[in-house]
Scaffold this motif. Structure first.
Motif, PDB file in Angstrom:
ATOM      1  N   GLY A  22      46.549  31.653  34.979  1.00  0.00           N
ATOM      2  CA  GLY A  22      45.280  30.947  35.207  1.00  0.00           C
ATOM      3  C   GLY A  22      44.423  31.650  36.259  1.00  0.00           C
ATOM      4  O   GLY A  22      43.323  31.211  36.574  1.00  0.00           O
ATOM      5  N   LYS A  23      44.918  32.765  36.802  1.00  0.00           N
ATOM      6  CA  LYS A  23      44.129  33.498  37.819  1.00  0.00           C
ATOM      7  C   LYS A  23      42.995  34.264  37.148  1.00  0.00           C
ATOM      8  O   LYS A  23      43.063  34.594  35.970  1.00  0.00           O
ATOM      9  CB  LYS A  23      45.039  34.480  38.566  1.00  0.00           C
ATOM     10  N   LEU A  24      41.960  34.591  37.918  1.00  0.00           N
ATOM     11  CA  LEU A  24      40.790  35.266  37.353  1.00  0.00           C
ATOM     12  C   LEU A  24      41.149  36.602  36.703  1.00  0.00           C
ATOM     13  O   LEU A  24      41.904  37.395  37.285  1.00  0.00           O
ATOM     14  CB  LEU A  24      39.769  35.533  38.457  1.00  0.00           C
ATOM     15  N   ALA A  25      40.595  36.855  35.523  1.00  0.00           N
ATOM     16  CA  ALA A  25      40.784  38.138  34.840  1.00  0.00           C
ATOM     17  C   ALA A  25      39.676  39.066  35.332  1.00  0.00           C
ATOM     18  O   ALA A  25      38.628  39.227  34.688  1.00  0.00           O
ATOM     19  CB  ALA A  25      40.706  37.931  33.332  1.00  0.00           C
ATOM     20  N   LEU A  26      39.890  39.650  36.490  1.00  0.00           N
ATOM     21  CA  LEU A  26      38.818  40.378  37.183  1.00  0.00           C
ATOM     22  C   LEU A  26      38.253  41.552  36.390  1.00  0.00           C
ATOM     23  O   LEU A  26      37.055  41.794  36.399  1.00  0.00           O
ATOM     24  CB  LEU A  26      39.326  40.874  38.538  1.00  0.00           C
TER      25      LEU A  26
END
Ligand SMILES: Nc1ncnc2c1ncn2[C@@H]1O[C@H](COP(=O)(O)OP(=O)(O)O)[C@@H](O)[C@H]1O
Ligand SMILES: N[C@@H](CCC(=O)OP(=O)(O)O)C(=O)O
Length: 375
Positions: A22-26
């Motif tokens: 769920g972390k940002l897909a930078l």
């Protein structure tokens, strides 16, 4: 204002967040920022509709799944939206591209003056060279009147600003005959014309990915809305935003939904897509023909049945006797009044109601013939 092409790009939570954490897909976000900045520099007017407030908020607060309770979701969106826009601003600023945050709710688009104001704000932002980043104002949206998924929001924004293109970026490369995750041999669908879109029989699951909300169903609804407003709509992979320009230049990537003839009447687009109908009028064959083929106003004589609870100046759906929607419009009388005058000649209205009230139930200027209000 010049006549640059206007492009709305919607990116879903499934593309912005890593599926496992769920972390940002930078890297995806950075690639998107580069592509949108390039489009802007080429002279296109660009709007980004970005989901992710709830997903990013969950990640920030270390929650492992989307909350179900509305107030919690709204609180989490408030946490995530700030983070999200901060990330966008940092990345766009690195490329000297100014951005703006625009948060909208359904309720505002239903109010004609707010709708016109929002349109003017977008135009002013374009003139200033800014890329507006839109999301639903989740913190204040109420359940009965929220978009819920940003697919619908992106189609309404595209219609509001009379866009040429709507790109829906997601975590699959195109539409398939069924959800490719569950049906690995599902067939890709490359082009869908307006007629096919109405009849499309696919297993378009509405479950979405772990962090997304709507799945393909809401994307098809968005495609219906946008294409009937004359906007070519594309579903394509969020990981390859460099494809946007290739698609505009004619490359065959993703699924293309062909647009219907463009409706340049801004007020009619608002009636068709900005308003939420609060009732239904069933019409006899003569009335159906009069409004759909002869461009006439709707009179009381042609109404056979009334449904819903609405007041004068509300929007209603107009259906044939079998319930098939054929138009939408803004009524001059309330549901209670139309119950009394339906089936009657307009000359008899003053006698039945004790006042005239204008005569037509819906004036032709407030009536939009439906090719496709199948949302
Ligand atoms: N017919 C279909 N074709 C392609 N994808 C589908 C279909 N039906 C369901 N899906 C699913 O829809 C998902 C995308 O929806 P969603 O998670 O809501 O995306 P987003 O966050 O981009 O809005 C895909 O991951 C895919 O599994
Ligand atoms: N406004 C919400 C959008 C909800 C959502 O997840 O939409 P989507 O990923 O486009 O299916 C948010 O920012 O979280």
């Amino acid at each position: 204002m010049n006549h640059a092409q206007t492009i709305v790009v919607k990116i879903g939570t499934s593309s912005l967040a890593q599926p496992e954490t769920g972390k940002l897909a930078l890297s995806t976000i950075a690639a998107l920022v580069e592509s949108l900045t390039e489009l802007r520099q080429l002279g296109y007017f660009v709007v980004l509709v970005s989901s992710g407030a709830v997903g990013v908020g969950c990640s920030r607060l270390k929650l492992t799944e989307r909350p179900k309770k509305i107030a919690t979701k709204q609180a989490i969106a408030a946490v995530g939206q700030g983070r999200l826009i901060r990330v966008y601003d940092d990345l766009f600023t690195a490329l000297n591209q100014p951005i703006a945050q625009v948060l909208l709710t359904r309720r505002e688009l239903m109010e004609r003056s707010c709708y016109v104001n929002a349109k003017n704000t977008f135009d002013a932002l374009f003139e200033l060279g800014v890329i507006p980043i839109v999301n639903e104002n989740d913190t204040v949206a109420i359940e009965e009147l929220n978009f819920g998924d940003n697919d619908t929001l992106s189609a309404l924004v595209a219609s509001l600003i009379n866009a040429h293109w709507l790109f829906i970026l997601t975590d699959v490369d195109q539409l398939y005959s069924a959800d490719p995750r569950t049906f690995p041999d599902a067939k890709p669908i490359k082009v869908v014309n307006r007629l096919e879109l109405d009849q499309l029989q696919i297993k378009a699951g509405n479950k979405g990915s772990q962090w997304g909300t709507g799945g393909m169903l809401t994307k098809l609804t968005a495609a219906r809305l946008a294409t009937s407003a004359g906007i070519t709509t594309i579903i394509t992979h969020g990981k390859k935003p460099e494809n946007l320009l290739k698609i505009i230049n004619g490359e065959d990537i993703g699924t293309k939904f062909e647009a219907q003839l463009k409706n340049d009447n801004a007020r009619k687009r608002w009636i068709a897509y900005g308003l939420l109908p609060s009732g239904k009028l069933y019409l006899d064959q003569g009335a159906v023909k009069a409004i759909s083929q002869k461009g006439k106003s709707l009179l009381a004589a042609g109404i056979i049945k009334v449904e819903g609870n609405f007041y004068s100046a509300d929007a209603v759906q107009l259906c044939d006797k079998n319930g098939k929607e054929i138009a939408r419009g803004i009524v001059n009388y309330s549901q209670e009044e139309i119950e009394k005058i339906k089936g009657n000649h307009s000359d008899n209205i003053p006698e039945i109601l004790g006042y005239d009230g204008g005569g037509t139930i819906i004036h032709r200027d407030n009536l939009v013939i439906n090719e496709t209000f199948k949302n």
